[in-house]
Design a protein around this motif. Structure first.
Motif: not given
Length: 254
Positions: A35-36, A44-45, A59-62, A73-75
């Protein structure tokens, strides 16, 4: 120890340790994505363009999936956030005209926010959004337009001419000046745009991202259409009087 027992012991000790090996093999497969992991602005874009979700959500999803765009995208879809990108083109002709009067009655705002159905317009989620946007307009006196795209091109060109002529850029090469000016113009235009303002109740998101979050919750397209701000006494020319002259006039002196 008898020969029979010794033979049984040797047999047990000689058996291969298969179970730990299986666990060791399965462990990497169950390991979560880091996650880091470093997430680039470009990634992000790309996710934002693909899903229509807000920058912070992307950003959080990635980060949650280790930088994988497909998994991100699924998240977002699981969280209901990616929905905003799919409904944004639908016609929104219902909605509300909301108002906010600041304490003391010196500043007032009217704002029109549209959605697709009267059912959503009557809901607490949508009505709360309209109130928050009206309050946002009252708190941002520099904001004049809903979004950057609404700003006339002539204004941007005028601002560019002003910036290009500033003394602090005079000694810089033409291509460097151009880049600096473009950055300054983009910043200036965003200062005038309501949708680009940090949300007053949560500075980590913009008003645009707030609207997209509400779209995800209600499942309908939401558009901020227009607003008007009223400031007490604005535009009235106040007569400046000279107290000494008034006293002289009243006493007949010159």
């Amino acid at each position: 120890m008898s020969k029979g027992k010794k033979k049984d012991k040797d047999k047990v000790e000689s058996q291969p340790q298969t179970q730990p090996a299986a666990e060791e093999t399965a462990a990497p497969a169950a390991e979560a994505a880091p996650k880091n992991a470093e997430i680039s602005a470009k990634t992000v874009k790309e996710l934002r363009d693909k899903t229509g979700a807000g920058m912070m959500d992307c950003k959080k999803a990635l980060k949650e999936v280790g930088g994988d765009i497909e998994k991100a995208t699924e998240w977002l879809r699981q969280k209901g956030i990616a929905k905003a990108g799919t409904v944004g083109t639908r016609v929104a002709a219902e909605g509300l005209v909301g108002s906010y009067i600041h304490t003391g009655g010196r500043v007032g705002v009217l704002v029109e926010v549209n959605c697709e159905t009267d059912f959503v317009a009557r809901g607490d989620e949508f009505q709360g959004l309209v109130r928050d946007i009206a309050m946002q307009v009252a708190a941002c006196p520099e904001v004049e337009y809903v979004k950057v795209e609404d700003i006339p091109q002539e204004f941007a060109e005028k601002e560019k001419a002003i910036e290009m002529g500033r003394d602090d850029l005079a000694s810089k090469p033409e291509n460097v000046r151009e880049k600096i000016v473009v950055g300054r113009i983009e910043k200036r235009l965003k200062e005038l745009s309501l949708m680009d303002q940090p949300y007053i109740k949560d500075q980590s998101i913009t008003v645009e991202e707030l609207v997209k979050q509400k779209i995800s919750k209600v499942g309908e397209n939401i558009q901020v259409r227009r607003f008007s701000r009223f400031v007490l006494g604005e535009g009235i020319e106040k007569k400046e009087s000279n107290f000494a002259e008034e006293v002289a006039a009243q006493t007949g002196q010159k």
